[in-house]
Design an enzyme around this catalytic site. Structure first.
Site, short mmCIF file in Angstrom:
data_model
loop_
_atom_site.label_atom_id
_atom_site.label_comp_id
_atom_site.label_asym_id
_atom_site.label_seq_id
_atom_site.Cartn_x
_atom_site.Cartn_y
_atom_site.Cartn_z
N LYS A 34 0.84 -1.20 0.00
CA LYS A 34 0.00 0.00 0.00
C LYS A 34 0.88 1.26 0.00
O LYS A 34 2.09 1.17 0.26
CB LYS A 34 -0.93 -0.03 1.21
CG LYS A 34 -0.21 0.03 2.55
CD LYS A 34 -1.14 -0.32 3.71
CE LYS A 34 -0.37 -0.29 5.01
NZ LYS A 34 -1.12 -0.90 6.12
N TYR A 273 15.81 31.86 3.38
CA TYR A 273 14.71 32.70 3.84
C TYR A 273 14.82 33.01 5.33
O TYR A 273 15.22 32.15 6.12
CB TYR A 273 13.37 31.98 3.65
CG TYR A 273 12.92 31.87 2.21
CD1 TYR A 273 12.68 33.00 1.45
CD2 TYR A 273 12.72 30.63 1.64
CE1 TYR A 273 12.26 32.89 0.13
CE2 TYR A 273 12.29 30.50 0.33
CZ TYR A 273 12.07 31.64 -0.43
OH TYR A 273 11.65 31.53 -1.71
C1 LIG Z 1 -0.35 -1.93 6.77
C2 LIG Z 1 -0.90 -3.23 7.25
C3 LIG Z 1 -0.07 -4.32 7.49
C4 LIG Z 1 1.45 -4.24 7.39
O1 LIG Z 1 1.98 -3.57 8.50
P1 LIG Z 1 3.55 -3.50 8.79
O2 LIG Z 1 3.66 -3.05 10.18
O3 LIG Z 1 4.12 -2.50 7.83
O4 LIG Z 1 4.10 -4.86 8.55
C5 LIG Z 1 -0.66 -5.52 7.85
N1 LIG Z 1 -2.01 -5.63 7.98
C6 LIG Z 1 -2.84 -4.59 7.76
C7 LIG Z 1 -4.31 -4.76 7.92
C8 LIG Z 1 -2.32 -3.35 7.40
O5 LIG Z 1 -3.14 -2.32 7.19
#
Ligand SMILES: *Cc1c(COP(=O)(O)O)cnc(C)c1O
Length: 381
Positions: A34, A273
């Site tokens: 993601k 700046y």
């Molecule tokens: C983002 C996410 C993960 C992965 O999490 P990490 O800590 O980066 O391994 C796993 N499960 C769900 C539902 C997530 O949203």
């Protein structure tokens, strides 16, 4: 030549997956990609992960699932953990994309479309076990089980899952254990009603390492695959429990730019700046064509570090929209066009990214996910 480039190391990624596969020997790894593969760049990252033998990818939304589907030509499984646009449900089901089902609304939606298309949906039932985010609460299960039992021909029960509320901190130890217990109890209610999910999956990176019994049949690994630890606690816990001294992971990303201009500044002059940086000596400064619009966070003004010609030097003054300034007074030989490492290593020195930023010279990994898609990504050995 672009103002900056992001390089992604295939050998570092291979190192990380070799390590992870050893940790999770009998468990499938779902690679969580993601947020543009945590800022690394979805397209190159997917190619690299597929080359490492990964065949299951998790995304947040149907938009992201479409991108993954378009990029990867090999047969891989894609799983949506969150948002699905109403208009996308048909695409999701007809393309056999797996997805989380966490409320009645989604049950009705997918059943309607599965029936109409005559294609069984590939569903993962998400359970509420204590995080109070998404998922079916135990009191909703009778109704859900009844509905699923009446519609068995319209779905494949790919999985049953939950998500932990902060497995990266020992402070949540009891809460996580309660969640594991609850998950097992709720899972049994499906079995009793002859609804048998193909997989059970609960663990993110931190849970998978710190609570091995959460691994079940599949783990959803995000941050670890990119070479970062979810927290200091997870890192230390892992080292001490496995009796190893050094970090088994390698960060796969490095971000570099070049010096665009060099000039001298006299004692008593302000740089950039405003008045946030006053030269307290005669100085030599280098302009670097990267600023906050390209993802170099403004809170690194007067704080950040970069590496030039093997030396770590400070960012001075405010980070501008498209430029930052480094103090190169101490570097004898420095020229326009010299390489600047914003994240990554040169020789023995490195600028790291970490989710925990107490240590100096470390950038927060929020910065990673904000690296703009426009910066060119290059895969290296
Ligand atoms: C983002 C996410 C993960 C992965 O999490 P990490 O800590 O980066 O391994 C796993 N499960 C769900 C539902 C997530 O949203």
């Amino acid at each position: 030549m672009p103002a900056s480039v992001i390089e992604l190391s295939q050998s570092a990624l291979q190192n990380n997956f070799t390590f992870l596969k050893k940790q999770f020997e009998n468990t499938r790894i779902s690679s969580v990609v993601k947020a543009n593969a945590y800022g690394h760049g979805l397209e190159p990252y997917l190619k690299m992960a597929v080359d490492c033998g990964i065949d299951h990818f998790s995304v947040f939304s149907s938009d992201e699932a479409k991108k993954v589907k378009n990029i990867v030509k090999q047969p891989v499984d894609i799983m949506i953990m969150g948002w699905i646009n109403d208009e996308d449900m048909e695409w999701v089901i007809s393309n056999q994309i797996e997805f989380f089902v966490f409320n009645n609304d989604r049950v009705d939606k997918f059943l309607e479309i599965s029936k109409r298309l005559g294609i069984p949906a590939k569903i993962h039932i998400e359970l509420e076990t204590g995080m109070n985010r998404t998922g079916f609460h135990s009191r909703e299960l009778n109704r859900l089980i009844k509905k699923l039992s009446e519609n068995k021909q319209h779905f494949q029960f790919k999985g049953i899952c939950t998500h932990f509320a902060g497995a990266e901190s020992i402070a949540n130890y009891k809460r996580i254990h309660d969640q594991i217990k609850k998950f097992k109890v709720l899972h049994k209610r499906f079995l009793k009603n002859l609804l048998i999910p193909k997989t059970r999956h609960t663990a993110c990176s931190a849970a998978a390492l710190s609570y091995p019994k959460t691994q079940f049949d599949m783990v959803r690994i995000g941050i670890l695959q990119y070479g970062f630890w979810p927290s200091v606690e997870t890192y230390i816990h892992f080292l001490t429990h496995n009796n190893i001294q050094s970090d088994p992971l390698k960060q796969i990303l490095s971000w570099t730019s070049v010096i665009m201009s060099i000039k001298k500044v006299k004692t008593g002059e302000f740089v950039s700046y405003g008045t946030s940086y006053l030269a307290q000596k005669d100085m030599k400064i280098a302009l670097i064509p990267v600023g906050y619009s390209q993802g170099y966070a403004r809170n690194l003004s007067n704080q950040g570090r970069v590496i030039i010609n093997g030396q770590r030097v400070g960012v001075i003054g405010m980070v501008n929209m498209n430029m930052l300034i480094a103090d190169v007074t101490t570097i004898d030989k420095v020229n326009i066009g010299d390489k600047v490492v914003l994240i990554g290593a040169q020789g023995d020195i490195s600028i790291n990214v970490s989710s925990f930023t107490e240590m100096s010279d470390q950038l927060n990994y929020e910065l990673l996910t904000r690296l703009p898609v426009e910066i060119p990504r290059v895969i290296t050995k």
